[in-house]
Design a protein around this motif. Structure first.
Motif, PDB file in Angstrom:
ATOM      1  N   ARG A 144     -24.493  -2.735 -14.592  1.00  0.00           N
ATOM      2  CA  ARG A 144     -23.372  -2.525 -13.675  1.00  0.00           C
ATOM      3  C   ARG A 144     -22.587  -1.263 -14.003  1.00  0.00           C
ATOM      4  NH1 ARG A 144     -19.966  -5.713 -10.299  1.00  0.00           N
ATOM      5  NH2 ARG A 144     -21.408  -7.443 -10.593  1.00  0.00           N
ATOM      6  N   TYR A 145     -22.443  -0.942 -15.272  1.00  0.00           N
ATOM      7  CA  TYR A 145     -21.535   0.131 -15.670  1.00  0.00           C
ATOM      8  C   TYR A 145     -22.267   1.379 -16.163  1.00  0.00           C
ATOM      9  CZ  TYR A 145     -18.778  -4.164 -15.842  1.00  0.00           C
ATOM     10  OH  TYR A 145     -18.200  -5.372 -15.537  1.00  0.00           O
ATOM     11  N   ARG A 146     -23.576   1.386 -16.160  1.00  0.00           N
ATOM     12  CA  ARG A 146     -24.296   2.494 -16.782  1.00  0.00           C
ATOM     13  C   ARG A 146     -24.336   3.727 -15.887  1.00  0.00           C
ATOM     14  NH1 ARG A 146     -30.600   2.198 -17.938  1.00  0.00           N
ATOM     15  NH2 ARG A 146     -30.163   0.162 -18.864  1.00  0.00           N
ATOM     16  N   THR A 147     -24.435   4.878 -16.550  1.00  0.00           N
ATOM     17  CA  THR A 147     -24.622   6.155 -15.875  1.00  0.00           C
ATOM     18  C   THR A 147     -26.091   6.548 -15.983  1.00  0.00           C
ATOM     19  OG1 THR A 147     -24.223   7.459 -17.869  1.00  0.00           O
ATOM     20  CG2 THR A 147     -22.292   6.810 -16.570  1.00  0.00           C
ATOM     21  N   ASP A 148     -26.400   7.749 -15.535  1.00  0.00           N
ATOM     22  CA  ASP A 148     -27.741   8.271 -15.763  1.00  0.00           C
ATOM     23  C   ASP A 148     -27.978   8.420 -17.259  1.00  0.00           C
ATOM     24  OD1 ASP A 148     -28.363   8.424 -13.082  1.00  0.00           O
ATOM     25  OD2 ASP A 148     -27.568  10.459 -12.876  1.00  0.00           O
ATOM     26  N   PRO A 149     -29.219   8.245 -17.716  1.00  0.00           N
ATOM     27  CA  PRO A 149     -29.492   8.403 -19.149  1.00  0.00           C
ATOM     28  C   PRO A 149     -29.374   9.852 -19.590  1.00  0.00           C
ATOM     29  CG  PRO A 149     -31.528   8.064 -17.931  1.00  0.00           C
ATOM     30  CD  PRO A 149     -30.408   7.850 -16.954  1.00  0.00           C
ATOM     31  N   GLU A 150     -29.393  10.033 -20.894  1.00  0.00           N
ATOM     32  CA  GLU A 150     -29.359  11.379 -21.446  1.00  0.00           C
ATOM     33  C   GLU A 150     -30.621  12.143 -21.047  1.00  0.00           C
ATOM     34  OE1 GLU A 150     -29.010  10.716 -25.583  1.00  0.00           O
ATOM     35  OE2 GLU A 150     -26.996   9.842 -25.471  1.00  0.00           O
ATOM     36  N   PRO A 151     -30.567  13.464 -21.028  1.00  0.00           N
ATOM     37  CA  PRO A 151     -31.767  14.242 -20.690  1.00  0.00           C
ATOM     38  C   PRO A 151     -32.917  13.906 -21.619  1.00  0.00           C
ATOM     39  CG  PRO A 151     -29.825  15.646 -20.716  1.00  0.00           C
ATOM     40  CD  PRO A 151     -29.391  14.315 -21.272  1.00  0.00           C
ATOM     41  N   GLU A 152     -34.123  13.995 -21.088  1.00  0.00           N
ATOM     42  CA  GLU A 152     -35.295  13.623 -21.878  1.00  0.00           C
ATOM     43  C   GLU A 152     -35.447  14.477 -23.118  1.00  0.00           C
ATOM     44  OE1 GLU A 152     -38.861  13.428 -19.661  1.00  0.00           O
ATOM     45  OE2 GLU A 152     -38.100  11.995 -18.196  1.00  0.00           O
ATOM     46  N   SER A 153     -34.951  15.694 -23.083  1.00  0.00           N
ATOM     47  CA  SER A 153     -35.092  16.576 -24.243  1.00  0.00           C
ATOM     48  C   SER A 153     -34.392  16.014 -25.461  1.00  0.00           C
ATOM     49  CB  SER A 153     -34.530  17.959 -23.924  1.00  0.00           C
ATOM     50  OG  SER A 153     -33.154  17.863 -23.559  1.00  0.00           O
ATOM     51  N   THR A 154     -33.337  15.199 -25.237  1.00  0.00           N
ATOM     52  CA  THR A 154     -32.661  14.575 -26.371  1.00  0.00           C
ATOM     53  C   THR A 154     -33.083  13.137 -26.556  1.00  0.00           C
ATOM     54  OG1 THR A 154     -30.789  13.954 -24.960  1.00  0.00           O
ATOM     55  CG2 THR A 154     -30.659  16.059 -26.116  1.00  0.00           C
ATOM     56  N   SER A 155     -33.299  12.426 -25.445  1.00  0.00           N
ATOM     57  CA  SER A 155     -33.604  11.003 -25.553  1.00  0.00           C
ATOM     58  C   SER A 155     -34.976  10.746 -26.124  1.00  0.00           C
ATOM     59  CB  SER A 155     -33.490  10.335 -24.173  1.00  0.00           C
ATOM     60  OG  SER A 155     -32.174  10.395 -23.705  1.00  0.00           O
ATOM     61  N   PHE A 156     -35.938  11.623 -25.858  1.00  0.00           N
ATOM     62  CA  PHE A 156     -37.307  11.338 -26.231  1.00  0.00           C
ATOM     63  C   PHE A 156     -37.724  12.023 -27.516  1.00  0.00           C
ATOM     64  CE2 PHE A 156     -37.183   9.866 -22.034  1.00  0.00           C
ATOM     65  CZ  PHE A 156     -38.247   9.016 -21.845  1.00  0.00           C
ATOM     66  N   SER A 157     -36.862  12.818 -28.095  1.00  0.00           N
ATOM     67  CA  SER A 157     -37.228  13.527 -29.314  1.00  0.00           C
ATOM     68  C   SER A 157     -36.637  12.833 -30.519  1.00  0.00           C
ATOM     69  CB  SER A 157     -36.718  14.974 -29.255  1.00  0.00           C
ATOM     70  OG  SER A 157     -36.930  15.619 -30.483  1.00  0.00           O
ATOM     71  N   PRO A 158     -37.453  12.387 -31.475  1.00  0.00           N
ATOM     72  CA  PRO A 158     -36.913  11.710 -32.644  1.00  0.00           C
ATOM     73  C   PRO A 158     -35.938  12.575 -33.414  1.00  0.00           C
ATOM     74  CG  PRO A 158     -39.295  11.437 -32.519  1.00  0.00           C
ATOM     75  CD  PRO A 158     -38.918  12.444 -31.491  1.00  0.00           C
ATOM     76  N   SER A 159     -36.208  13.854 -33.469  1.00  0.00           N
ATOM     77  CA  SER A 159     -35.340  14.734 -34.238  1.00  0.00           C
ATOM     78  C   SER A 159     -34.036  15.020 -33.538  1.00  0.00           C
ATOM     79  CB  SER A 159     -36.072  16.054 -34.511  1.00  0.00           C
ATOM     80  OG  SER A 159     -36.383  16.696 -33.288  1.00  0.00           O
ATOM     81  N   ALA A 160     -33.945  14.648 -32.261  1.00  0.00           N
ATOM     82  CA  ALA A 160     -32.746  14.952 -31.493  1.00  0.00           C
ATOM     83  C   ALA A 160     -31.750  13.820 -31.487  1.00  0.00           C
ATOM     84  CB  ALA A 160     -33.123  15.300 -30.059  1.00  0.00           C
ATOM     85  N   SER A 161     -32.003  12.776 -32.259  1.00  0.00           N
ATOM     86  CA  SER A 161     -31.060  11.664 -32.306  1.00  0.00           C
ATOM     87  C   SER A 161     -29.727  12.159 -32.823  1.00  0.00           C
ATOM     88  CB  SER A 161     -31.594  10.557 -33.221  1.00  0.00           C
ATOM     89  OG  SER A 161     -30.692   9.490 -33.263  1.00  0.00           O
ATOM     90  N   PRO A 162     -28.634  11.850 -32.137  1.00  0.00           N
ATOM     91  CA  PRO A 162     -27.347  12.406 -32.518  1.00  0.00           C
ATOM     92  C   PRO A 162     -26.894  11.915 -33.873  1.00  0.00           C
ATOM     93  CG  PRO A 162     -27.073  10.700 -30.858  1.00  0.00           C
ATOM     94  CD  PRO A 162     -28.531  10.930 -30.997  1.00  0.00           C
ATOM     95  N   LYS A 163     -26.166  12.772 -34.547  1.00  0.00           N
ATOM     96  CA  LYS A 163     -25.620  12.371 -35.833  1.00  0.00           C
ATOM     97  C   LYS A 163     -24.557  11.302 -35.633  1.00  0.00           C
ATOM     98  CE  LYS A 163     -24.348  16.467 -37.040  1.00  0.00           C
ATOM     99  NZ  LYS A 163     -23.770  17.559 -37.822  1.00  0.00           N
ATOM    100  N   THR A 164     -24.485  10.394 -36.570  1.00  0.00           N
ATOM    101  CA  THR A 164     -23.491   9.333 -36.491  1.00  0.00           C
ATOM    102  C   THR A 164     -22.134   9.882 -36.882  1.00  0.00           C
ATOM    103  OG1 THR A 164     -25.162   7.702 -37.047  1.00  0.00           O
ATOM    104  CG2 THR A 164     -22.870   7.056 -37.337  1.00  0.00           C
ATOM    105  N   ALA A 165     -21.184   9.776 -35.979  1.00  0.00           N
ATOM    106  CA  ALA A 165     -19.845  10.269 -36.250  1.00  0.00           C
ATOM    107  C   ALA A 165     -19.025   9.203 -36.950  1.00  0.00           C
ATOM    108  CB  ALA A 165     -19.165  10.675 -34.945  1.00  0.00           C
ATOM    109  N   ILE A 166     -18.161   9.629 -37.859  1.00  0.00           N
ATOM    110  CA  ILE A 166     -17.260   8.698 -38.519  1.00  0.00           C
ATOM    111  C   ILE A 166     -16.221   8.236 -37.512  1.00  0.00           C
ATOM    112  CG2 ILE A 166     -15.661   8.385 -40.434  1.00  0.00           C
ATOM    113  CD1 ILE A 166     -18.553   8.959 -41.212  1.00  0.00           C
TER     114      ILE A 166
END
Length: 688
Positions: free
Chosen positions: A387-409
């Motif tokens: 119900r509340y979701r937007t479009d997913p992140e671009p495939e260049s970030t979502s599908f790349s293991p190395s592109a996983s965002p850093k965990t912010a404090i």
């Protein structure tokens, strides 16, 4: 050498048969019915337009055969001509009019496959509008109340009088009178029984000849509240795999579910169903109208499979997923067809679901569709991932293991500057979830269970953007909150998900360097040094080292389907050390998970709790996994913070697990052969 018409007939026949088999037995997807019908049209045109014998052609052929010289060949061929002709006729569908019976038989087989295809698509919608459907079913049940959904479109039945009595003695009491149900709710009404006694079985009866039973949840801190058994699964489609002689609304997986429910040593308290209750767009979408969406819900509830033993008294609570709307839905809650799709979900499911979280929007117009409740030794948060979701992140970030965002404090400048416009949950639901994860639970609750209609793991590499793998920024924040809850609150976090028509169990090892807790308030002194180290590690891009202890970290069990297809190819693989697979079991048209939780009595020291997950595939026990709750200390301020006697406690727990047959410490899995007899595959309590 076959002629051109024979090649066309054989090719179209082969395509028809292959497409029909895939559609009826493997995947009831939208391309197959048009493929079957197109191939049939080409096949019949070729057979009766080009290959069908005409009188003049028969006379010329017979004359040519008489005039042709006889050739004697003493070498026998591998296949005689008659055998080759029979093979072409029966396997490839090419008629041989020298054998008209066999030719008409192979033509009839192709026509029959096309009729089966049309039957699966249209028999249910055309013959079962179910406008007169009348039923009652049990929804959410807590310690002192219960919700029951009823549907009654017949005006002659009103007013409907509602009666309730304890099951152990007849004391009927009139609890409600319903004077009318209108078309605005598709003739449904949510009953609420209040003022009930905990852990007691009740019988309800309606004056329209509907009745049922339910058992209230145990009171907190009572002995009965130390245990809980419930079921979980997702995805149901009537009459699939297809059976020509079955009722078009029969749900084959319910037969296996009935067997599982009756085999449990303790009765299941509820079914936690994780979405795809209807398949409005499978195999083919017939309409976008409100009437069609409502009819799809009615057809499921009209299934004769609900009358199977053990299912009539099983409460169901629901999350929403894409096939209740449209495949891979991410277009918000105002874009068509969402308003039409949401209407029956609200009336049939939300109306008898658990309560919404504290602080979430309430009221008749809010239509909040995420929920929070507690039952015995566990608390639950049921997400709405559509119900509340937007479009997913671009495939260049979502599908790349190395592109996983850093965990912010949490609360740091890194977090505030890392705003992400791509959200699965929306701001309000995300805030409620983070608040739930950071809130301490009463002493008897050792498990926080999060229900997600889509997998939390990013290990599914087909359709990844539709899972949490398409929302890695938000996922990282939630995963950090889960790690904090386990470490700071001394509680276990479990994720239950569905959608994928495959089963997988995944572990999320926590970082060795602890990150800051999400819980508000002062940070304990024992965590200040780890918080500083975590901040420095994040700022300097130091690779995160993860705890390699078996069973460390939150666990996910993703289960489906309850009654639908499974993928014939493999789509699950590990891509990094953040999502660690425990097992992957893709095959099986019916999968259901049984979760058993038991708090263990202790004369001294902190109470411990044990969870067992049992996977049933096509009604047979296939895999088991056991987890213990984290150890706790006597001091509330240091719950989850490891003390000086960690090694002694770990050795004691290893010995305890070995004593009950679990050699791996705080987590253990066990697989069972699906070929075992039913008696050996019955669930046995882990604590016997």
């Amino acid at each position: 050498m076959p002629s051109t018409p024979e090649i066309v007939a054989g090719t179209s026949s082969s395509i028809l048969r292959l497409a029909a088999f895939v559609f009826l037995r493997w995947i009831p997807g939208w391309p197959w019915p048009p493929t079957v019908l197109t191939a049939l049209a080409i096949y019949l045109t070729t057979v009766f337009g080009w290959l069908f014998p005409h009188p003049d052609e028969d006379e010329n052929k017979q004359r040519d055969e008489k005039e042709a010289p006889t050739i004697h060949d003493h070498d026998e061929p591998v296949l005689y001509e008659d055998e080759k002709a029979l093979f072409k006729t029966l396997v490839f569908g090419i008629p041989d009019w020298r054998h008209p019976a066999k030719s008409y038989l192979t033509i009839a087989a192709n026509v029959l496959l096309a009729l089966f295809t049309l039957d699966l698509v249209f028999r249910g919608p055309l013959l079962h509008a179910e406008k007169d459907l009348s039923f009652a079913r049990v929804g959410y049940v807590d310690t002192t109340s219960a919700k029951v959904l009823i549907r009654e479109p017949d005006p002659a039945q009103f007013p409907i009088y509602v009666y309730l009595s304890p099951a152990d003695k007849t004391q009927w009491k009139t609890t409600d009178t319903i004077y009318w149900m209108g078309s605005d709710t598709d003739y449904t009404h949510a009953l609420t029984f209040d003022g009930l006694q905990p852990a007691r079985k009740y019988i309800y009866s309606l004056s329209n000849d509907k009745s049922g039973t339910f058992t209230t949840a145990p009171a907190p801190y009572s002995d009965a509240a130390n245990s809980l058994t419930f079921l979980t699964s997702s995805c149901i489609k009537a009459n699939f795999p297809y059976r020509a002689n079955a009722h078009s609304l029969a749900i084959h997986g319910f037969g296996y579910l009935s067997r599982v429910v009756r085999s449990l040593p303790s009765p299941a308290s509820f079914m936690l169903f994780l979405g795809d209750f209807i398949y409005v767009d499978v195999p083919i979408r017939l309409s976008y109208s409100l009437a069609h969406y409502r009819a799809e819900y009615r057809r499921v509830y009209a299934s004769p499979s609900w009358s199977l033993p053990g299912l009539d008294a099983l409460p169901w609570i629901h999350t929403l997923d894409d096939h209740e709307i449209a495949n891979d839905w991410s277009a918000g809650n105002e874009t068509d067809p969402f308003p039409a799709a949401s209407d029956p979900f609200i009336h049939y499911h939300v109306s008898v679901n658990p309560p919404v979280p504290p602080g979430a929007p309430t009221g008749p117009e809010s239509n909040t569709t995420y929920f929070q409740f507690s039952h015995g030794p566990a608390s639950f948060f049921m997400l709405d991932t559509r119900r509340y979701r937007t479009d997913p992140e671009p495939e260049s970030t979502s599908f790349s293991p190395s592109a996983s965002p850093k965990t912010a404090i949490p609360g740091s400048s890194a977090e505030s500057s890392n705003s992400n416009p791509h959200s699965m949950l929306g701001a309000q639901q995300l805030s409620s979830l983070l608040s739930y994860l950071s809130t301490p639970e009463p002493p008897h609750i050792h498990w926080k269970i999060i229900a997600s209609s889509v997998p939390f793991t990013k290990n599914w590499r087909f359709g990844t953007s539709d899972t949490w793998g398409g929302f890695l920024g938000e996922r990282a924040r939630i995963l950090q909150a889960m790690h904090d809850a386990e470490r700071v609150l001394g509680i276990r976090v479990i994720i239950l998900s569905g959608d994928r028509h495959e089963f997988a169990a995944i572990r999320y090892p926590p970082p060795v360097i602890s990150l800051a807790p999400i819980a508000t308030g002062p940070v304990p002194a024992s965590l200040s040094s780890s918080l500083t180290s975590a901040t420095e590690a994040t700022d300097t891009d130091t690779p995160i080292q993860r705890d390699q202890t078996p069973a460390a970290g939150p666990h996910e069990f993703s289960c489906g389907p309850l009654s639908m297809f499974y993928l014939p190819f493999r789509t699950f693989r590990q891509i990094d050390d953040e999502d660690v697979p425990i097992t992957y079991i893709p095959d099986g048209n019916s999968k259901v998970g049984v979760v058993e939780i038991r708090n263990l009595r202790r004369d001294a020291g902190p109470q411990q709790s044990l969870l067992k997950y049992s996977l049933y595939v096509d009604g047979r026990l296939t895999w088991e996994y056991a987890l213990s709750s984290p150890g706790t200390t006597a001091s509330a301020s240091s719950r989850g913070v490891l003390g000086g006697d960690d090694n002694r406690r770990a050795q004691a727990w290893r010995g305890w697990f070995q004593g009950i047959g679990l050699p791996r410490g705080s987590g253990s899995s066990r697989s069972r052969s699906r070929s075992r007899s039913r008696s050996r595959s019955r669930s046995r309590s882990l604590w016997e």
